[in-house]
Motif scaffolding. Sequence first.
Motif, PDB file in Angstrom:
ATOM      1  N   UNK A 207      23.380  92.093  -2.012  1.00  0.00           N
ATOM      2  CA  UNK A 207      22.645  91.258  -2.956  1.00  0.00           C
ATOM      3  C   UNK A 207      21.692  90.352  -2.189  1.00  0.00           C
ATOM      4  N   UNK A 208      20.487  90.146  -2.722  1.00  0.00           N
ATOM      5  CA  UNK A 208      19.480  89.247  -2.139  1.00  0.00           C
ATOM      6  C   UNK A 208      19.151  88.187  -3.183  1.00  0.00           C
ATOM      7  N   UNK A 209      19.307  86.909  -2.804  1.00  0.00           N
ATOM      8  CA  UNK A 209      19.004  85.799  -3.709  1.00  0.00           C
ATOM      9  C   UNK A 209      17.774  85.054  -3.203  1.00  0.00           C
ATOM     10  N   UNK A 210      16.840  84.822  -4.124  1.00  0.00           N
ATOM     11  CA  UNK A 210      15.606  84.108  -3.809  1.00  0.00           C
ATOM     12  C   UNK A 210      15.642  82.759  -4.531  1.00  0.00           C
ATOM     13  N   UNK A 211      15.780  81.641  -3.802  1.00  0.00           N
ATOM     14  CA  UNK A 211      15.889  80.339  -4.479  1.00  0.00           C
ATOM     15  C   UNK A 211      14.585  79.886  -5.116  1.00  0.00           C
ATOM     16  N   UNK A 212      13.465  80.449  -4.689  1.00  0.00           N
ATOM     17  CA  UNK A 212      12.194  80.022  -5.279  1.00  0.00           C
ATOM     18  C   UNK A 212      12.018  80.569  -6.686  1.00  0.00           C
ATOM     19  N   UNK A 213      12.611  81.723  -6.987  1.00  0.00           N
ATOM     20  CA  UNK A 213      12.522  82.315  -8.331  1.00  0.00           C
ATOM     21  C   UNK A 213      13.861  82.316  -9.057  1.00  0.00           C
ATOM     22  N   UNK A 214      14.947  81.948  -8.331  1.00  0.00           N
ATOM     23  CA  UNK A 214      16.324  81.985  -8.851  1.00  0.00           C
ATOM     24  C   UNK A 214      16.692  83.386  -9.360  1.00  0.00           C
ATOM     25  N   UNK A 215      16.168  84.400  -8.725  1.00  0.00           N
ATOM     26  CA  UNK A 215      16.489  85.783  -9.081  1.00  0.00           C
ATOM     27  C   UNK A 215      17.279  86.425  -7.963  1.00  0.00           C
ATOM     28  N   UNK A 216      18.225  87.276  -8.382  1.00  0.00           N
ATOM     29  CA  UNK A 216      19.115  87.949  -7.421  1.00  0.00           C
ATOM     30  C   UNK A 216      19.029  89.448  -7.684  1.00  0.00           C
ATOM     31  N   UNK A 217      18.743  90.204  -6.643  1.00  0.00           N
ATOM     32  CA  UNK A 217      18.654  91.663  -6.734  1.00  0.00           C
ATOM     33  C   UNK A 217      19.914  92.256  -6.110  1.00  0.00           C
ATOM     34  N   UNK A 218      20.604  93.111  -6.875  1.00  0.00           N
ATOM     35  CA  UNK A 218      21.923  93.604  -6.465  1.00  0.00           C
ATOM     36  C   UNK A 218      21.942  95.121  -6.555  1.00  0.00           C
ATOM     37  N   UNK A 219      22.590  95.760  -5.576  1.00  0.00           N
ATOM     38  CA  UNK A 219      22.877  97.196  -5.619  1.00  0.00           C
ATOM     39  C   UNK A 219      24.264  97.409  -5.031  1.00  0.00           C
ATOM     40  N   UNK A 220      24.953  98.434  -5.516  1.00  0.00           N
ATOM     41  CA  UNK A 220      26.304  98.688  -5.000  1.00  0.00           C
ATOM     42  C   UNK A 220      26.540 100.185  -4.833  1.00  0.00           C
ATOM     43  N   UNK A 221      27.383 100.484  -3.854  1.00  0.00           N
ATOM     44  CA  UNK A 221      27.747 101.869  -3.565  1.00  0.00           C
ATOM     45  C   UNK A 221      29.263 102.000  -3.681  1.00  0.00           C
ATOM     46  N   UNK A 222      29.712 102.374  -4.877  1.00  0.00           N
ATOM     47  CA  UNK A 222      31.138 102.580  -5.104  1.00  0.00           C
ATOM     48  C   UNK A 222      31.971 101.320  -5.042  1.00  0.00           C
ATOM     49  N   UNK A 223      31.365 100.165  -5.107  1.00  0.00           N
ATOM     50  CA  UNK A 223      32.069  98.897  -4.931  1.00  0.00           C
ATOM     51  C   UNK A 223      32.263  98.215  -6.282  1.00  0.00           C
ATOM     52  N   UNK A 224      33.343  97.402  -6.446  1.00  0.00           N
ATOM     53  CA  UNK A 224      33.502  96.663  -7.707  1.00  0.00           C
ATOM     54  C   UNK A 224      32.311  95.754  -7.969  1.00  0.00           C
ATOM     55  N   UNK A 225      31.971  95.529  -9.235  1.00  0.00           N
ATOM     56  CA  UNK A 225      30.797  94.705  -9.557  1.00  0.00           C
ATOM     57  C   UNK A 225      31.037  93.238  -9.214  1.00  0.00           C
ATOM     58  N   UNK A 226      29.954  92.466  -9.013  1.00  0.00           N
ATOM     59  CA  UNK A 226      30.128  91.040  -8.741  1.00  0.00           C
ATOM     60  C   UNK A 226      30.510  90.304 -10.018  1.00  0.00           C
ATOM     61  N   UNK A 227      31.037  89.103  -9.835  1.00  0.00           N
ATOM     62  CA  UNK A 227      31.326  88.222 -10.968  1.00  0.00           C
ATOM     63  C   UNK A 227      30.331  87.067 -10.933  1.00  0.00           C
ATOM     64  N   UNK A 228      29.893  86.646 -12.110  1.00  0.00           N
ATOM     65  CA  UNK A 228      28.919  85.560 -12.228  1.00  0.00           C
ATOM     66  C   UNK A 228      29.519  84.477 -13.112  1.00  0.00           C
ATOM     67  N   UNK A 229      29.607  83.268 -12.558  1.00  0.00           N
ATOM     68  CA  UNK A 229      30.094  82.112 -13.308  1.00  0.00           C
ATOM     69  C   UNK A 229      28.892  81.219 -13.585  1.00  0.00           C
ATOM     70  N   UNK A 230      28.524  81.107 -14.838  1.00  0.00           N
ATOM     71  CA  UNK A 230      27.374  80.295 -15.196  1.00  0.00           C
ATOM     72  C   UNK A 230      27.743  78.814 -15.202  1.00  0.00           C
ATOM     73  N   UNK A 231      26.753  77.915 -15.163  1.00  0.00           N
ATOM     74  CA  UNK A 231      27.060  76.476 -15.066  1.00  0.00           C
ATOM     75  C   UNK A 231      27.977  75.975 -16.167  1.00  0.00           C
ATOM     76  N   UNK A 232      27.929  76.578 -17.358  1.00  0.00           N
ATOM     77  CA  UNK A 232      28.799  76.135 -18.448  1.00  0.00           C
ATOM     78  C   UNK A 232      30.231  76.612 -18.290  1.00  0.00           C
ATOM     79  N   UNK A 233      30.490  77.477 -17.310  1.00  0.00           N
ATOM     80  CA  UNK A 233      31.838  77.989 -17.090  1.00  0.00           C
ATOM     81  C   UNK A 233      32.076  79.379 -17.614  1.00  0.00           C
ATOM     82  N   UNK A 234      31.083  79.996 -18.275  1.00  0.00           N
ATOM     83  CA  UNK A 234      31.246  81.364 -18.772  1.00  0.00           C
ATOM     84  C   UNK A 234      31.290  82.333 -17.596  1.00  0.00           C
ATOM     85  N   UNK A 235      32.189  83.300 -17.678  1.00  0.00           N
ATOM     86  CA  UNK A 235      32.368  84.291 -16.611  1.00  0.00           C
ATOM     87  C   UNK A 235      31.973  85.654 -17.147  1.00  0.00           C
ATOM     88  N   UNK A 236      31.179  86.381 -16.380  1.00  0.00           N
ATOM     89  CA  UNK A 236      30.794  87.728 -16.774  1.00  0.00           C
ATOM     90  C   UNK A 236      30.700  88.606 -15.529  1.00  0.00           C
TER      91      UNK A 236
END
Length: 890
Positions: A637-666
């Motif tokens: 994964x590559x995160x760019x703080x200037x745009x707050x965008x993250x580009x992600x790719x995976x090869x057979x790996x479990x997906x990442x988890x994202x916890x938003x500021x309000x506490x929602x998990x996805x």
Amino acid sequence: MDGSRRAPLAGALSVLSGRSVAAQVFLLQVVIVLLLVVAAAVTLVLQVRHDSTQEARNRSLAVAQTFANAPGTRDALRVPDPSSVLQPRAEAARQASKVDFIVVMNTEGVRYSHPKPDRIGKKFVGDIGPALRGGTLTEEINGTIGPLVQAVVPIKDNGKVVGLVSAGITKSSVSGVADEQLPLLLAATAAALALSTAGTALVSRRLLRQTRGLGPYEMTRMYEHHDAVLHAVREGVIIVSGDGRLLLANDEAQRLLDLPPDADGRAVAELGLDSATASLLTSGRVATDEVHLVGERLLAINQRSTDQAGGPPGSVATLRDSTELQALSGRAEVARGRLKLLYDAGVGVGTSLDVTRTAEELAEVAVPRFADFVTVDLAQAVLNGEEPNGSAAMRRTAFRGIADDAPLYPVGKEITFRDSTPQARSIGTGKVFVEPELKDAPGWRAQDPERAARVVAYGIHSLVTVPLRVGGVVLGIASFWRSRTPEPFEDDDLSLAEELVTRAAVSIDNARRFTREHTMAVTLQRSLLPRSLPEQDALDVAYRYLPAEAGVGGDWFDVLPLPGARVALVVGDVVGHGLHAAATMGRLRTAVHNFSALDLPPDELLGHLDELVARIDQDESAAGGSVPITGATCLYAIYDPSTRRCTVARAGHPPPALVRPAGDVEFPEVPGGPPLGLGGLPFETAELELPENSRLVLYTDGLIEDRDRDIDVGLDLLRDALARAEGTPEDVCRAVLDELLPERQTDDVALIVAGTRALGADRIADWEVPSDPAAVSEVRASVARQLDEWGLEELAFTTELVLSELVTNAIRYGGGSIRVRLLRDRSLICEVTDQSSTSPHLRYAATTDEGGRGLFLVSQLSDRWGTRYIPDGKVIWAEQSLHKGAGLGF
């Protein structure tokens, strides 16, 4: 008459003679069966008669009610001559319903109809009171046509009784129904009597064979004689049925086998006998003076089958207490105890690949059955997983005894044995030594005279030392001590002690080798994993790496700063454990570092990594390797703080988890490519927009999956843990591991929790630049003003030079639109974007060249510089330290 026909007749006559038990049983059973059959027949007849009478009552009532409510019955009562209308109707209804009469009458009981016409106009015989009151009545009377069952019901008109109807059946008709069923009942009774008598005859004939024609007196006398003999003899007698149940045991057998009071009828296997004796008694095989140790007795057992002469299946056994074999019994008991001790040692020693635990198991199994105290001393090199160096210096690793206050050296004490001690002699020679009387052993006492005196005063009086030896290498020494056991160690005990220690030594050596390999693998893996996180401001990162208990695996992670204030996060997992997995992990991590230095997009980086793994597998196969690494997984994964965008790719790996500021998990939808090394399919990327103060969680499958739960359950647990976790990323790491980490960790776990930060607009400046050399001066002026606003005036001169060269190159060689961007992060970053895919190269210009020095100046004035490609061109960037003074830097 031939013999074959005379035999059954003789048997029958014997049965009927009345003298034998079989004859008496036969006659008694025949009488009982006859009485039962007669009683059943009488009961059936009475029941049939009762049922027929009840049926007559029900039918007469139903017919009377039906006729009373029939259309035209009330109207017929109003005509001048009711009988002319009602008589034919009643007779037709009587014949159709198969009753003996239907009588219609007025409220005074005068008949309007009757089967016998001469009875019309006369008074009705019976009780009509309940019917006049609106009710019904069913009764048995002696009527004009004989005894009968009749029912009387009212005929109502607007609720008023205007007439009565009676229907009935004579008892002769009822009796006729019962008489029709009586032949069938008698036939069934006769058949039941015949079958019962035949069955009784067969049972009596079998009983005749079993009692051999004896009468009750003879059988009673025989039983008394046999009982007296069984209980008088001083030899145990046991009879066992064919299905292994105890049928008989005399007093001596109960005493010798210590049987429970309720033993008769129970399975022999449930009587608490030892397995060998129980197996013999239930096997039915022939045995002659077979010796068995039962409790404290040595019994000689003889056994024969009971069905040899046509008897019932089973066996009879006799038991004899062999007092002349008491000495042999004692030796057998000792041998059995030693065999049991060796068996328990084989099962209980070496249950884990831990050197210290294996030494403790040896001490535990020997106390108190062989010794009162056991100490195990191992070379320090063995505890470290290394080969021992032959030194007499040992460290006490295990201590076990019947008490805890023995004055022997404690666990953890480093001991150097003197040459005169039996321990030193065992270590030096590899042989077993015994000291029967420690108080008379000056060589042992010379080790520590003061402690030796306390040991003797404590009551410890005898010692055996056995070297822990494997293949000629001595790993340590085991010492067996006796105190409360009065007998000293003898030469016979040496072989048992040596056998015990030899088995333990093999397990300790296996544990030592495992410790060495595990230590090497852990050291290698630790050296290949990040020692510390790089400095960057885009993400607040916390991480954990926990190796598996059984062996080091191939999990890894990385945090890689990229140009433009961006940061790459990577986690990966190589299948398998041990040195091969750790080494392979190092190769892949190095490859990711190299590919990330090229600033490749995540999907392209995984594609290059996939090709690398495939080539490694091909090389392994060509070299005869048997451990391919196909199946390694990775998430990049590559995160760019200037745009707050993250580009992600995976090869057979479990997906990442994202916890938003309000506490929602996805768990964001990231296309799941195949594991590395399979090839053939491209990798895809997902682009996520992460609000500031979000948390991006990357992990390996060891966190969410094990033998007791599948991946879906693990993901739900991770979601719940992240939803409850609060605080810094470090706190989140701790909370997640506390909830999800299994008690016995069978796989490596790598976990990264990254809190996102944003590069504010006040720290970013960009300009569109026309493709005109005259625009360079305007860019330099704009940059100077921006650096003044940021308080970086000392970097203005250097930055202007760098941007002049980069913009000039873009105008001259790039073409299309040109864009300049300044980022103020940990360093000052200058970026020039153009639409050309041609990368500039640094070269050394000759003294006569008019150009070619631009990139050389950029490389000298900047801390770092480089090129990265984007879908519509390229970006040339250069970084300068914020604390770097003005000047050219060369």
